[in-house]
Design an enzyme around this catalytic site. Structure first.
Site, PDB file in Angstrom:
ATOM      1  CB  CYS A  53     -84.855 -18.727-104.042  1.00 41.59           C
ATOM      2  SG  CYS A  53     -83.435 -18.078-105.288  1.00 41.59           S
TER       3      CYS A  53
ATOM      4  CB  CYS B 152     -84.076 -19.833-108.710  1.00 39.36           C
ATOM      5  SG  CYS B 152     -83.756 -21.108-107.431  1.00 39.36           S
TER       6      CYS B 152
ATOM      7  CB  CYS C 171     -80.061 -20.613-108.081  1.00 41.74           C
ATOM      8  SG  CYS C 171     -80.800 -19.137-107.430  1.00 41.74           S
TER       9      CYS C 171
ATOM     10  CG  ASP D 235     -76.945 -16.379-122.738  1.00 50.10           C
ATOM     11  OD1 ASP D 235     -76.989 -17.553-122.315  1.00 50.10           O
ATOM     12  OD2 ASP D 235     -77.171 -15.871-123.697  1.00 50.10           O
TER      13      ASP D 235
ATOM     14  CD  GLU E  68     -69.433 -22.264-119.727  1.00 54.72           C
ATOM     15  OE1 GLU E  68     -70.080 -22.873-119.238  1.00 54.72           O
ATOM     16  OE2 GLU E  68     -69.848 -21.350-120.635  1.00 54.72           O
TER      17      GLU E  68
ATOM     18  CB  CYS F  81     -80.890 -20.155-103.127  1.00 53.84           C
ATOM     19  SG  CYS F  81     -81.644 -20.839-104.450  1.00 53.84           S
TER      20      CYS F  81
ATOM     21  CG  ASP G 109     -72.694 -17.887-120.715  1.00 57.25           C
ATOM     22  OD1 ASP G 109     -72.301 -19.186-120.486  1.00 57.25           O
ATOM     23  OD2 ASP G 109     -73.715 -18.034-121.474  1.00 57.25           O
TER      24      ASP G 109
HETATM   25 ZN   LIG Z   1     -82.424 -19.728-106.216  1.00 60.10          ZN
END
Ligand SMILES: [Zn+2]
Length: 409
Positions: A337, A334, A315, A344, A248, A318, A164
């Protein structure tokens, strides 16, 4: 060498002016052979007789360069060819290896009409000599020697990693490690500003004006060198230790010009964005990617660019996507979860898993692909051999296909 470079520039510009005139008159462009005939006429005419003092091959090479520039324009790879300015990328090339003698043992090279020149070596020249380019930058002359040789197919080392790119951190790896930003500009900013102020106070074209100008140019050159050195060391270390690198697919060029917007649609957050853009350009992300693009295949590895949407909002545990996941610039929690990590690092993990998806889409086995081509490589979560000493004083490996050295003439 300055005279040769000047003559080459003259020929390039004269041929370009000619082509432009012909275009305006609605005539066809002249081909390479016709231009070379004209070049001979120029060399024989009393007006430009000084062209005859310059070896013919570098002059012909400039005509080739012009034809290439037109070709790039017609295939939409570049803009219209432009006139060359004195002092901006002054260079000339000897395309014929038969006329060049290289004596590496004594650090010297023989070039037509220049004779034997001593140079400071940056690396050993391997393979058969193809051509030699002399260029001028920051008051120094450089010789670049292109060679050709067979190399063994490289076996990639290490596993897969996601990277990243950021401003606060130059790069964050999916393994959690990160590299400090370069900020070559900020580091030299004060010194540069003072030098520029002193320069602006001098009487134009005076001796002191010239000295102050040289000082400003020297600082610019230092900054460029520091940046290049950092980027090469970093990209070499990363390409050495990974069979697969995911980044990216950012359009750095677009990002860096879009901030101001147009008169019809002014950009949002212009100040903040232009600050970010300055940082992006200063960091050299685009150059970093360009280097990874050619260094990865050198070692049998692969670079994969993945779509950048929501990499910092998803996330990895999840899969929940929300802007609220990112509480601050650095903190990711998150809301679904409760998974926590540095934002980063989350970005880098998502980039890696998207790269894996690219491999699955290609029908490749990711258990195998996680280690690139190596079947017995480490798992996807990956070892990181290029650790904290990445930025440090590690000896730099040869990086370009051409050897490069400064000439002492
Ligand atoms: Zn999550």
């Amino acid at each position: 060498m300055r005279r040769f470079a000047g003559a080459c520039r003259f020929v390039y510009n004269k041929a370009l002016a000619l082509q432009k005139e012909r275009y305006e008159r609605g005539e066809k462009k002249l081909g390479y052979v016709r231009l070379c005939k004209l070049l001979t006429e120029w060399r024989n005419s009393a007006e430009t007789a000084w062209l005859a003092d310059v070896p013919i091959h570098p002059l012909q090479q400039k005509i080739k360069d012009l034809q290439r520039a037109y070709k790039n324009f017609f295939t939409k790879r570049a803009g219209l060819p432009r006139f060359k300015k004195k002092g901006r990328s002054d260079s000339f090339r000897y395309p014929d290896p038969e006329q060049i003698k290289l004596d590496q043992g004594n650090n010297r090279i023989f070039l037509p009409k220049l004779g034997w020149l001593r140079y400071r070596n940056s690396r050993k020249v391997l393979g058969d000599l193809r051509n030699v380019t002399i260029s001028h930058a920051c008051g120094k002359w450089f010789v670049s020697i292109q060679t050709k040789r067979e190399v063994e197919q490289a076996i990639p080392q290490g596993g897969a990693v996601g990277i990243d790119m950021g401003v606060a951190r130059f790069a964050t790896l999916s393994s959690g490690e990160h590299l400090a930003p370069l900020d070559s500009f900020k580091r030299h900013e004060t010194r540069l500003r003072k030098a520029q102020q002193a320069f602006s106070r001098k009487v134009k074209f005076s001796n002191n004006w010239r000295k102050a100008k040289a000082r400003v140019q020297k600082i610019h050159a230092r900054m460029a060198n520091a940046r290049r050195d950092f980027l090469h060391k970093t990209s070499t270390a990363i390409s050495k230790n990974h069979a697969m690198v995911c980044i990216e697919d950012l359009q750095v060029r677009n990002m860096s010009k879009s901030a101001a917007g147009t008169t019809g649609t002014p950009g949002k957050n212009v100040r903040a964005k232009s600050g970010l853009n300055k940082s992006i350009l200063d960091q050299g992300w685009f150059e970093f990617r360009r280097q990874l693009e050619y260094k990865m295949p050198w070692r049998g590895g692969r670079l994969i660019a993945v779509p950048p949407q929501n990499t910092s909002r998803t996330c990895p545990s999840c899969g929940h996507v929300s802007a609220d996941n990112r509480q601050t610039q650095a903190r990711f929690v998150c809301v679904g979860c409760g998974y926590e990590n540095h934002a980063d690092v989350v970005g880098a993990i998502n980039i890696l898993s998207r790269g894996m998806q690219v491999l699955r889409d290609e029908g490749r086995d990711t258990a195998d692909a996680s280690a690139g081509i190596q079947a017995d490589g480490p798992p996807a979560s990956v070892q990181m051999a290029c650790g904290s000493n990445l930025v440090g004083g590690r000896k730099q490996e040869p990086t370009e296909t051409t050897a490069h050295g400064a000439i002492h003439a």
